[in-house]
Design a protein around this motif. Structure first.
Motif, PDB file in Angstrom:
ATOM      1  N   CYS A  34       0.860  -1.184   0.000  1.00 25.37           N
ATOM      2  CA  CYS A  34       0.000   0.000   0.000  1.00 25.37           C
ATOM      3  C   CYS A  34       0.896   1.233   0.000  1.00 25.37           C
ATOM      4  CB  CYS A  34      -0.899   0.002   1.224  1.00 25.37           C
ATOM      5  SG  CYS A  34      -1.869  -1.506   1.383  1.00 25.37           S
ATOM      6  N   SER A  35       0.678   2.126  -0.957  1.00 24.42           N
ATOM      7  CA  SER A  35       1.668   3.191  -1.144  1.00 24.42           C
ATOM      8  C   SER A  35       1.601   4.280  -0.074  1.00 24.42           C
ATOM      9  CB  SER A  35       1.529   3.804  -2.539  1.00 24.42           C
ATOM     10  OG  SER A  35       0.177   4.034  -2.830  1.00 24.42           O
ATOM     11  N   PHE A  36       0.569   4.253   0.769  1.00 21.26           N
ATOM     12  CA  PHE A  36       0.422   5.284   1.811  1.00 21.26           C
ATOM     13  C   PHE A  36       0.860   4.793   3.180  1.00 21.26           C
ATOM     14  CE2 PHE A  36      -3.381   2.887   0.838  1.00 21.26           C
ATOM     15  CZ  PHE A  36      -3.688   2.315   2.059  1.00 21.26           C
ATOM     16  N   CYS A  37       1.346   3.558   3.278  1.00 22.69           N
ATOM     17  CA  CYS A  37       1.630   2.956   4.581  1.00 22.69           C
ATOM     18  C   CYS A  37       3.129   2.766   4.796  1.00 22.69           C
ATOM     19  CB  CYS A  37       0.926   1.596   4.684  1.00 22.69           C
ATOM     20  SG  CYS A  37       1.232   0.752   6.245  1.00 22.69           S
ATOM     21  N   ALA A  38       3.620   3.221   5.947  1.00 25.27           N
ATOM     22  CA  ALA A  38       5.055   3.151   6.234  1.00 25.27           C
ATOM     23  C   ALA A  38       5.548   1.707   6.348  1.00 25.27           C
ATOM     24  CB  ALA A  38       5.370   3.915   7.518  1.00 25.27           C
ATOM     25  N   THR A  39       4.674   0.823   6.835  1.00 26.10           N
ATOM     26  CA  THR A  39       5.112  -0.573   7.001  1.00 26.10           C
ATOM     27  C   THR A  39       5.482  -1.200   5.658  1.00 26.10           C
ATOM     28  OG1 THR A  39       3.668  -0.785   8.940  1.00 26.10           O
ATOM     29  CG2 THR A  39       4.516  -2.813   8.006  1.00 26.10           C
ATOM     30  N   SER A  40       4.852  -0.714   4.576  1.00 22.09           N
ATOM     31  CA  SER A  40       5.137  -1.313   3.265  1.00 22.09           C
ATOM     32  C   SER A  40       6.569  -1.035   2.818  1.00 22.09           C
ATOM     33  CB  SER A  40       4.170  -0.779   2.222  1.00 22.09           C
ATOM     34  OG  SER A  40       4.479   0.563   1.929  1.00 22.09           O
ATOM     35  N   ARG A  41       7.244  -0.088   3.470  1.00 22.08           N
ATOM     36  CA  ARG A  41       8.643   0.194   3.126  1.00 22.08           C
ATOM     37  C   ARG A  41       9.572  -0.920   3.624  1.00 22.08           C
ATOM     38  NH1 ARG A  41       5.855   3.921   1.142  1.00 22.08           N
ATOM     39  NH2 ARG A  41       6.412   6.124   1.186  1.00 22.08           N
ATOM     40  N   LEU A  42       9.057  -1.689   4.607  1.00 21.56           N
ATOM     41  CA  LEU A  42       9.849  -2.830   5.086  1.00 21.56           C
ATOM     42  C   LEU A  42       9.376  -4.033   4.302  1.00 21.56           C
ATOM     43  CD1 LEU A  42       8.925  -2.324   8.844  1.00 21.56           C
ATOM     44  CD2 LEU A  42      11.037  -1.573   7.769  1.00 21.56           C
ATOM     45  N   LYS A  43      10.291  -4.904   3.882  1.00 23.57           N
ATOM     46  CA  LYS A  43       9.740  -6.075   3.203  1.00 23.57           C
ATOM     47  C   LYS A  43       9.277  -7.099   4.246  1.00 23.57           C
ATOM     48  CE  LYS A  43      13.658  -9.059   1.990  1.00 23.57           C
ATOM     49  NZ  LYS A  43      14.663  -8.779   2.965  1.00 23.57           N
ATOM     50  N   ARG A  44       8.399  -7.997   3.823  1.00 22.46           N
ATOM     51  CA  ARG A  44       7.921  -8.967   4.802  1.00 22.46           C
ATOM     52  C   ARG A  44       9.040  -9.948   5.100  1.00 22.46           C
ATOM     53  NH1 ARG A  44       5.862 -13.829   6.082  1.00 22.46           N
ATOM     54  NH2 ARG A  44       6.622 -14.689   4.138  1.00 22.46           N
ATOM     55  N   MET A  45       9.421 -10.043   6.373  1.00 24.00           N
ATOM     56  CA  MET A  45      10.503 -10.942   6.742  1.00 24.00           C
ATOM     57  C   MET A  45       9.963 -12.313   7.132  1.00 24.00           C
ATOM     58  SD  MET A  45      13.089  -8.631   6.787  1.00 24.00           S
ATOM     59  CE  MET A  45      14.352  -9.228   7.894  1.00 24.00           C
ATOM     60  N   MET A  49       1.687  -3.991  12.303  1.00 20.14           N
ATOM     61  CA  MET A  49       2.376  -4.375  11.074  1.00 20.14           C
ATOM     62  C   MET A  49       1.831  -5.682  10.528  1.00 20.14           C
ATOM     63  SD  MET A  49       6.193  -3.748  12.361  1.00 20.14           S
ATOM     64  CE  MET A  49       6.983  -2.167  12.242  1.00 20.14           C
ATOM     65  N   GLY A  50       1.745  -5.748   9.208  1.00 22.36           N
ATOM     66  CA  GLY A  50       1.408  -7.017   8.562  1.00 22.36           C
ATOM     67  C   GLY A  50      -0.042  -7.153   8.170  1.00 22.36           C
ATOM     68  N   GLU A  51      -0.311  -8.193   7.389  1.00 27.41           N
ATOM     69  CA  GLU A  51      -1.674  -8.488   6.941  1.00 27.41           C
ATOM     70  C   GLU A  51      -2.117  -9.766   7.672  1.00 27.41           C
ATOM     71  OE1 GLU A  51      -4.336  -7.324   5.261  1.00 27.41           O
ATOM     72  OE2 GLU A  51      -5.145  -9.267   5.815  1.00 27.41           O
ATOM     73  N   PRO A  52      -3.002  -9.613   8.678  1.00 27.62           N
ATOM     74  CA  PRO A  52      -3.361 -10.768   9.513  1.00 27.62           C
ATOM     75  C   PRO A  52      -3.926 -11.960   8.730  1.00 27.62           C
ATOM     76  CG  PRO A  52      -4.609  -8.789  10.156  1.00 27.62           C
ATOM     77  CD  PRO A  52      -3.631  -8.372   9.129  1.00 27.62           C
ATOM     78  N   ALA A  73       3.349   6.441  16.207  1.00 28.13           N
ATOM     79  CA  ALA A  73       2.630   5.237  16.636  1.00 28.13           C
ATOM     80  C   ALA A  73       1.257   5.148  16.013  1.00 28.13           C
ATOM     81  CB  ALA A  73       2.487   5.225  18.163  1.00 28.13           C
ATOM     82  N   ALA A  74       0.896   6.128  15.156  1.00 25.59           N
ATOM     83  CA  ALA A  74      -0.456   6.122  14.588  1.00 25.59           C
ATOM     84  C   ALA A  74      -0.539   5.146  13.422  1.00 25.59           C
ATOM     85  CB  ALA A  74      -0.819   7.533  14.148  1.00 25.59           C
ATOM     86  N   CYS A  75      -1.771   4.866  12.992  1.00 28.17           N
ATOM     87  CA  CYS A  75      -2.020   3.936  11.880  1.00 28.17           C
ATOM     88  C   CYS A  75      -1.075   4.213  10.723  1.00 28.17           C
ATOM     89  CB  CYS A  75      -3.418   4.134  11.312  1.00 28.17           C
ATOM     90  SG  CYS A  75      -4.711   3.326  12.186  1.00 28.17           S
ATOM     91  N   GLY A  76      -0.449   3.196  10.217  1.00 25.98           N
ATOM     92  CA  GLY A  76       0.359   3.354   9.020  1.00 25.98           C
ATOM     93  C   GLY A  76       1.727   3.955   9.262  1.00 25.98           C
ATOM     94  N   GLN A  77       2.053   4.232  10.534  1.00 27.05           N
ATOM     95  CA  GLN A  77       3.365   4.842  10.813  1.00 27.05           C
ATOM     96  C   GLN A  77       4.371   3.857  11.388  1.00 27.05           C
ATOM     97  OE1 GLN A  77       2.268   8.307  13.287  1.00 27.05           O
ATOM     98  NE2 GLN A  77       2.808   9.597  11.547  1.00 27.05           N
ATOM     99  N   LEU A  78       3.956   2.603  11.555  1.00 28.84           N
ATOM    100  CA  LEU A  78       4.861   1.642  12.194  1.00 28.84           C
ATOM    101  C   LEU A  78       5.915   1.158  11.197  1.00 28.84           C
ATOM    102  CD1 LEU A  78       2.304  -0.431  14.320  1.00 28.84           C
ATOM    103  CD2 LEU A  78       3.539   1.651  14.910  1.00 28.84           C
TER     104      LEU A  78
END
Ligand code: SAH
Length: 345
Positions: free
Chosen positions: A117-128, A163-166, A336-341
Motif C-alpha cells: 500500500c503506497s500510503f503505509c510506512a510498514t510497506s517500506r519494510l519487506k515482509r521478513m 504491522m502485517g496483513e493478519p 505510533a499512529a495507523c500506518g506509521q509503524l
C-alpha cells in the motif's frame, strides 16, 4: 541459537504426554501450561510449584522464547509504543491506545508486510516472516501489563492493525486469538477483538465458514477498482468484485455488521463519485465507515482531504443510513499512529 525446543509450541496434551513419558504425572503438564500461558512465566525458575529436578529437566529440554520490550515510547496523549524484540532479533511494534472508557492494544501479525500500500510506512519494510501465535499473544500480555501499570485498568480491546496483513498469517492469528480468549489464557471476549484486513477474499470466506466470533474490519479506501489498485496494488489480484462477493458471504453466515476503514485524500478519492461508489459498495449489508485521519509518512505524495470533502462523505453516507465515524489519530508524535509503524527507532 539453542537447538532446544520452544516449549510454547506444545499443546496442553503434548505437555501431558511429555511428562508421562518422563515417568511423571500427566497433571504436571497442566501446571506447566498454566505457568506458560495464564501466568506468562518467562523462566522455568519462576515455576515455583514444581520441584527443582523438574525445573532442571525442563531447562535441559526446552526454551521459553519470550518477546522482549526493547524500547517503549510514550506520547503526550498517553499512547505507548513498544518496539518488541523477537527471539531471532527481529523487531515489530505494538501500540497501547487509551481513551476515557477503554484501553486498546494494536498488535502486529507479521514482521514487515508483503502488501505494498503506497500510503503505509510498514510497506517500506519487506515482509521478513510471520509471527508465531506466542509472539502475538506476548504483545497483548505486554500491553495488558502496561495498561495496569500506567492506566490502572486492564486491557479492554485488541485490534490487529499493527504491522502485517493478519489474513496472510491466518492460522497463527487464529491460534493467538484462541489463547487470548481462552480462560487458560487471558479470558478476553472475542467481541472485543477486531481483525483488520486489506481484503483477502478466500480467507474472509474461510473465516465465515469457521464461524469466528471476533469482528472484521476492511481497509477499503476506495470502491473504484482503478483508484484502489493505484494505491493498493494487490487489488489487481483481488479486485473489488471478489472482495464484495466474499463480504456478502461473510454477512450471510455471520450477520455481523461490516466495518470499513477509509482515508480521504486530496485529489485521489475526494469527489462525489467516490462517495457514490462507496455507498453502492456497502449497501448489501449493515455497514459502518470509519473515516480515519491520514498520517503523513514522508514524501508528501498523499495529503489529507479538506474538511469539506470529509463533510460531504459524512452527509452522503448518513443520508443512505450508513453509520459513519470520523476518527482522530493518536500517538502521532511518536510515529505510533495507523500506518506509521516502520521500526524507525
Ligand atoms: N494489513 C491490515 C492491517 C494493518 S494496517 C489492513 O490493511 O487492514 C491498519 C490500518 O491502518 C489500515 O486500515 C490501513 O489502511 C491504515 N493505514 C495505513 N497507512 C496509514 C496512514 N499513513 N495513515 C492512516 N492510516 C493508515
Amino acid at each position: 541459537m539453542s537447538d532446544k525446543k520452544d516449549i510454547r509450541a506444545l499443546t496442553k496434551d503434548q505437555l501431558r504426554d511429555f511428562f508421562e513419558k518422563e515417568g511423571d504425572k500427566a497433571f504436571r503438564g497442566n501446571q506447566v501450561y498454566e505457568w506458560l500461558w495464564s501466568k506468562s512465566a518467562h523462566t522455568f525458575a519462576d515455576m515455583t510449584n514444581l520441584s527443582k529436578e523438574t525445573r532442571t529437566m525442563l531447562e535441559d529440554n526446552f526454551v521459553i522464547n519470550h518477546i522482549k520490550v526493547d524500547d517503549m515510547q510514550k506520547s503526550s496523549d498517553g499512547t505507548i509504543k513498544n518496539a518488541v524484540k523477537l527471539h531471532d532479533g527481529l523487531i515489530v511494534e505494538s501500540v497501547l491506545i487509551p481513551t476515557k472508557s477503554r484501553t486498546t492494544a494494536c498488535v502486529s501479525s507479521q514482521v514487515g508486510c508483503s502488501l505494498d500500500c503506497s500510503f503505509c510506512a510498514t510497506s517500506r519494510l519487506k515482509r521478513m516472516r510471520n509471527l508465531n501465535p506466542d509472539e502475538i499473544y506476548d504483545q497483548v500480555v505486554a500491553i495488558d501489563n502496561e495498561s495496569r501499570l500506567y492506566h490502572n485498568r486492564p486491557l479492554s480491546n485488541i485490534v490487529f492493525m499493527g504491522m502485517g496483513e493478519p489474513l496472510m498469517n491466518y492460522n497463527n492469528v487464529l491460534k493467538a486469538i484462541d489463547k487470548i480468549t481462552s480462560p487458560e489464557g487471558l479470558g478476553m471476549s472475542p467481541k472485543r477483538i477486531v481483525v483488520s484486513t486489506s481484503g483477502v477474499p478466500k480467507m474472509i470466506k474461510k473465516m465465515a465458514d469457521e464461524e469466528v466470533k471476533f469482528k472484521l474490519a476492511v481497509s477499503l479506501h476506495s470502491a473504484i477498482d482503478e483508484i484502489r489498485t493505484s494505491i493498493m496494488p494487490f487489488n489487481a489480484t483481488f479486485p473489488l468484485k471478489d472482495l464484495r462477493e466474499a463480504l456478502e458471504y461473510w454477512y450471510a453466515k455471520t450477520k455481523n455488521r461490516i466495518t470499513y476503514e477509509y482515508i480521504v485524500w486530496k485529489g485521489i478519492n475526494d469527489k462525489k463519485k467516490d462517495v457514490e461508489a462507496l455507498i453502492e459498495f456497502c449497501k448489501f449489508a449493515p455497514s459502518k465507515v470509519n473515516l480515519i485521519e491520514y498520517n503523513p509518512i514522508d514524501d508528501g505524495m498523499f495529503q489529507q482531504a479538506h474538511d469539506e470533502a470529509i463533510d460531504m462523505y459524512v452527509n452522503m453516507l448518513e443520508k443512505n443510513n450508513i453509520t459513519v465515524t470520523v476518527r482522530r489519530s493518536r500517538g502521532k508524535d511518536i510515529d505510533a499512529a495507523c500506518g506509521q509503524l516502520a521500526n524507525k527507532s
